[in-house]
Write a protein that holds these residues in place. Structure first.
Motif, PDB file in Angstrom:
ATOM      1  N   SER A 262     -15.906 -24.895 123.008  1.00 16.36           N
ATOM      2  CA  SER A 262     -14.704 -25.736 122.919  1.00 16.36           C
ATOM      3  C   SER A 262     -13.488 -24.917 122.501  1.00 16.36           C
ATOM      4  CB  SER A 262     -14.926 -26.881 121.933  1.00 16.36           C
ATOM      5  OG  SER A 262     -15.976 -27.718 122.383  1.00 16.36           O
ATOM      6  N   GLN A 263     -13.681 -24.016 121.542  1.00 14.93           N
ATOM      7  CA  GLN A 263     -12.563 -23.179 121.099  1.00 14.93           C
ATOM      8  C   GLN A 263     -12.105 -22.226 122.202  1.00 14.93           C
ATOM      9  OE1 GLN A 263     -14.131 -21.594 117.283  1.00 14.93           O
ATOM     10  NE2 GLN A 263     -12.431 -22.675 116.320  1.00 14.93           N
ATOM     11  N   ILE A 264     -13.062 -21.671 122.932  1.00 15.18           N
ATOM     12  CA  ILE A 264     -12.703 -20.764 124.032  1.00 15.18           C
ATOM     13  C   ILE A 264     -11.938 -21.540 125.107  1.00 15.18           C
ATOM     14  CG2 ILE A 264     -13.632 -19.357 125.924  1.00 15.18           C
ATOM     15  CD1 ILE A 264     -15.924 -18.544 123.966  1.00 15.18           C
ATOM     16  N   PHE A 265     -12.410 -22.744 125.435  1.00 16.88           N
ATOM     17  CA  PHE A 265     -11.729 -23.530 126.474  1.00 16.88           C
ATOM     18  C   PHE A 265     -10.337 -23.964 125.999  1.00 16.88           C
ATOM     19  CE2 PHE A 265     -10.850 -27.208 129.234  1.00 16.88           C
ATOM     20  CZ  PHE A 265     -11.022 -26.592 130.460  1.00 16.88           C
ATOM     21  N   LEU A 266     -10.233 -24.298 124.714  1.00 12.73           N
ATOM     22  CA  LEU A 266      -8.929 -24.665 124.158  1.00 12.73           C
ATOM     23  C   LEU A 266      -7.966 -23.473 124.278  1.00 12.73           C
ATOM     24  CD1 LEU A 266      -8.532 -26.565 120.764  1.00 12.73           C
ATOM     25  CD2 LEU A 266      -6.771 -25.120 121.695  1.00 12.73           C
ATOM     26  N   ALA A 267      -8.464 -22.271 123.977  1.00  8.91           N
ATOM     27  CA  ALA A 267      -7.645 -21.065 124.117  1.00  8.91           C
ATOM     28  C   ALA A 267      -7.259 -20.835 125.580  1.00  8.91           C
ATOM     29  CB  ALA A 267      -8.399 -19.850 123.570  1.00  8.91           C
TER      30      ALA A 267
ATOM     31  N   LEU B 107      -7.464 -32.017 120.042  1.00  9.48           N
ATOM     32  CA  LEU B 107      -7.986 -31.527 121.320  1.00  9.48           C
ATOM     33  C   LEU B 107      -9.353 -30.881 121.116  1.00  9.48           C
ATOM     34  CD1 LEU B 107      -7.917 -30.905 124.279  1.00  9.48           C
ATOM     35  CD2 LEU B 107      -6.266 -29.090 123.862  1.00  9.48           C
ATOM     36  N   LEU B 108      -9.502 -30.130 120.043  1.00  8.61           N
ATOM     37  CA  LEU B 108     -10.802 -29.505 119.761  1.00  8.61           C
ATOM     38  C   LEU B 108     -11.875 -30.568 119.561  1.00  8.61           C
ATOM     39  CD1 LEU B 108     -12.399 -26.888 119.261  1.00  8.61           C
ATOM     40  CD2 LEU B 108     -11.795 -27.086 116.844  1.00  8.61           C
ATOM     41  N   ARG B 109     -11.538 -31.641 118.855  1.00  9.48           N
ATOM     42  CA  ARG B 109     -12.499 -32.742 118.652  1.00  9.48           C
ATOM     43  C   ARG B 109     -12.896 -33.361 119.992  1.00  9.48           C
ATOM     44  NH1 ARG B 109      -9.419 -33.999 114.181  1.00  9.48           N
ATOM     45  NH2 ARG B 109      -8.217 -35.565 115.317  1.00  9.48           N
ATOM     46  N   ARG B 110     -11.908 -33.579 120.856  1.00  8.48           N
ATOM     47  CA  ARG B 110     -12.191 -34.169 122.176  1.00  8.48           C
ATOM     48  C   ARG B 110     -13.111 -33.266 122.996  1.00  8.48           C
ATOM     49  NH1 ARG B 110      -6.676 -36.708 124.783  1.00  8.48           N
ATOM     50  NH2 ARG B 110      -6.052 -38.052 123.064  1.00  8.48           N
ATOM     51  N   LEU B 111     -12.835 -31.957 122.952  1.00  8.37           N
ATOM     52  CA  LEU B 111     -13.657 -31.011 123.726  1.00  8.37           C
ATOM     53  C   LEU B 111     -15.081 -30.966 123.178  1.00  8.37           C
ATOM     54  CD1 LEU B 111     -11.061 -28.125 124.202  1.00  8.37           C
ATOM     55  CD2 LEU B 111     -11.975 -29.605 126.010  1.00  8.37           C
ATOM     56  N   GLN B 112     -15.212 -30.974 121.852  1.00 11.16           N
ATOM     57  CA  GLN B 112     -16.545 -30.915 121.251  1.00 11.16           C
ATOM     58  C   GLN B 112     -17.370 -32.171 121.515  1.00 11.16           C
ATOM     59  OE1 GLN B 112     -15.129 -28.977 117.220  1.00 11.16           O
ATOM     60  NE2 GLN B 112     -17.330 -28.730 117.395  1.00 11.16           N
ATOM     61  N   ALA B 113     -16.697 -33.250 121.874  1.00 12.76           N
ATOM     62  CA  ALA B 113     -17.420 -34.489 122.209  1.00 12.76           C
ATOM     63  C   ALA B 113     -18.022 -34.427 123.613  1.00 12.76           C
ATOM     64  CB  ALA B 113     -16.475 -35.688 122.104  1.00 12.76           C
ATOM     65  N   LEU B 114     -17.578 -33.469 124.420  1.00 13.86           N
ATOM     66  CA  LEU B 114     -18.084 -33.365 125.796  1.00 13.86           C
ATOM     67  C   LEU B 114     -19.517 -32.847 125.793  1.00 13.86           C
ATOM     68  CD1 LEU B 114     -15.029 -31.594 127.509  1.00 13.86           C
ATOM     69  CD2 LEU B 114     -15.603 -34.030 127.652  1.00 13.86           C
TER      70      LEU B 114
ATOM     71  N   GLU C 172      -4.421 -22.157 116.148  1.00 16.23           N
ATOM     72  CA  GLU C 172      -5.242 -22.263 114.936  1.00 16.23           C
ATOM     73  C   GLU C 172      -6.565 -22.964 115.249  1.00 16.23           C
ATOM     74  OE1 GLU C 172      -1.113 -21.543 113.896  1.00 16.23           O
ATOM     75  OE2 GLU C 172      -2.020 -23.045 115.206  1.00 16.23           O
ATOM     76  N   ALA C 173      -6.491 -24.037 116.045  1.00 12.72           N
ATOM     77  CA  ALA C 173      -7.703 -24.796 116.395  1.00 12.72           C
ATOM     78  C   ALA C 173      -8.662 -23.942 117.231  1.00 12.72           C
ATOM     79  CB  ALA C 173      -7.335 -26.069 117.147  1.00 12.72           C
TER      80      ALA C 173
ATOM     81  N   GLY D  47      -9.155 -20.870 116.816  1.00 12.77           N
ATOM     82  CA  GLY D  47      -9.717 -19.807 115.982  1.00 12.77           C
ATOM     83  C   GLY D  47      -9.348 -18.422 116.518  1.00 12.77           C
ATOM     84  N   VAL D  48     -10.281 -17.471 116.422  1.00 10.88           N
ATOM     85  CA  VAL D  48      -9.990 -16.099 116.869  1.00 10.88           C
ATOM     86  C   VAL D  48      -9.664 -16.044 118.362  1.00 10.88           C
ATOM     87  CG1 VAL D  48     -11.316 -14.939 115.056  1.00 10.88           C
ATOM     88  CG2 VAL D  48     -12.455 -15.587 117.197  1.00 10.88           C
ATOM     89  N   TYR D  49     -10.152 -17.024 119.128  1.00 10.80           N
ATOM     90  CA  TYR D  49      -9.914 -17.027 120.588  1.00 10.80           C
ATOM     91  C   TYR D  49      -8.457 -17.348 120.924  1.00 10.80           C
ATOM     92  CZ  TYR D  49     -14.944 -17.038 120.376  1.00 10.80           C
ATOM     93  OH  TYR D  49     -16.244 -16.708 120.072  1.00 10.80           O
ATOM     94  N   GLY D  50      -7.744 -17.928 119.969  1.00 14.03           N
ATOM     95  CA  GLY D  50      -6.344 -18.265 120.199  1.00 14.03           C
ATOM     96  C   GLY D  50      -5.388 -17.113 119.907  1.00 14.03           C
ATOM     97  N   GLU D  51      -5.918 -16.040 119.333  1.00 11.12           N
ATOM     98  CA  GLU D  51      -5.059 -14.905 118.977  1.00 11.12           C
ATOM     99  C   GLU D  51      -4.374 -14.323 120.205  1.00 11.12           C
ATOM    100  OE1 GLU D  51      -7.531 -12.101 116.904  1.00 11.12           O
ATOM    101  OE2 GLU D  51      -7.866 -13.457 115.211  1.00 11.12           O
ATOM    102  N   GLN D  52      -3.130 -13.925 120.000  1.00  5.61           N
ATOM    103  CA  GLN D  52      -2.357 -13.319 121.079  1.00  5.61           C
ATOM    104  C   GLN D  52      -2.824 -11.885 121.305  1.00  5.61           C
ATOM    105  OE1 GLN D  52       1.632 -14.296 120.190  1.00  5.61           O
ATOM    106  NE2 GLN D  52       2.357 -14.067 122.279  1.00  5.61           N
ATOM    107  N   ASP D  53      -2.728 -11.428 122.549  1.00  4.48           N
ATOM    108  CA  ASP D  53      -3.070 -10.047 122.900  1.00  4.48           C
ATOM    109  C   ASP D  53      -4.491  -9.663 122.493  1.00  4.48           C
ATOM    110  OD1 ASP D  53      -0.407  -9.721 123.821  1.00  4.48           O
ATOM    111  OD2 ASP D  53       0.237  -9.344 121.760  1.00  4.48           O
ATOM    112  N   ALA D  54      -5.395 -10.627 122.508  1.00  5.41           N
ATOM    113  CA  ALA D  54      -6.801 -10.342 122.222  1.00  5.41           C
ATOM    114  C   ALA D  54      -7.556 -10.288 123.551  1.00  5.41           C
ATOM    115  CB  ALA D  54      -7.378 -11.442 121.338  1.00  5.41           C
TER     116      ALA D  54
END
Length: 198
Positions: free
Chosen positions: A132-137, A117-124, A152-153, A155-162
């Motif tokens: 892309s990581q923020i949108f994935l989160a 999914l991260l690869r697909r978003l980065q292709a946009l 994991e994909a 990154g830090v944006y996927g962390e819970q309670d952040a």
């Protein structure tokens, strides 16, 4: 996809973001160099000006570029840099038409893993790694799009309670926390830059 979203902090704009995959993507694209709420109100403003009940990638892709730029520039403008952002929105829609038959949700539907999914978003067009990581989160945390390894994909944006990004905004209180985090990051970057100059 209908879900309750509070990114624009404005009912009609948030309602559109909650039901329209393309609106969510366009809002994320616009989210740079302007306040988050302004960026995520943009898709609703565009829709109000072109008419209809949802944004349509096919329609935007073939819109006369000068007319579309004028529509985005009309006051109140959709972005601080309306001309260049109008071009980016059209490029995004043209890519979606070419690669995904104009269906924004197809970008994440069928992605087996977070990495894919991260690869697909980065292709946009207009989506770098961080965006892309923020949108994935955002997809994982608020839209229920959770392929294996999505946190994991992201990154830090996927962390819970952040409270790092738009992915963590669920209302006015969390918006304040995300703003505070962004200010801290800016101050830290400034201090680091100043230290290097000494």
């Amino acid at each position: 996809m209908a879900t309750e979203i509070h990114l624009a902090q404005q009912d009609e704009a948030d309602e559109l973001l909650g039901r329209s995959p393309l609106a969510a993507l366009v809002g994320m694209l616009l989210d740079q160099q302007i306040p988050m709420e302004w960026a995520f109100t943009g898709p609703r403003t565009i829709l109000d000006r072109i008419g209809g009940d949802d944004l349509d990638a096919h329609r935007i892709a073939v819109y006369d570029p000068e007319e579309f730029a004028a529509l985005v520039s009309e006051k109140p403008a959709v972005h601080r840099y309306p001309g260049s952002m109008a071009k980016r929105v059209q490029q995004l829609c043209q890519f979606l038409v070419a690669e995904y038959a104009g269906q924004a949700a197809a970008v994440w539907e069928g992605a087996a893993t977070g990495a894919e999914l991260l690869r697909r978003l980065q292709a946009l067009p207009g989506f770098g790694k961080q965006k892309s990581q923020i949108f994935l989160a955002l997809l994982g945390k608020q839209y229920g799009v959770r392929p294996e390894g999505w946190r994991e994909a992201a990154g830090v944006y996927g962390e819970q309670d952040a409270f790092r990004s738009v992915a963590d905004i669920t209302g006015p209180e969390s918006l304040v926390k995300v703003r505070a985090h962004k200010q801290e990051m800016k101050q830290a970057a400034k201090a680091e830059k100043a230290a290097k100059l000494k």
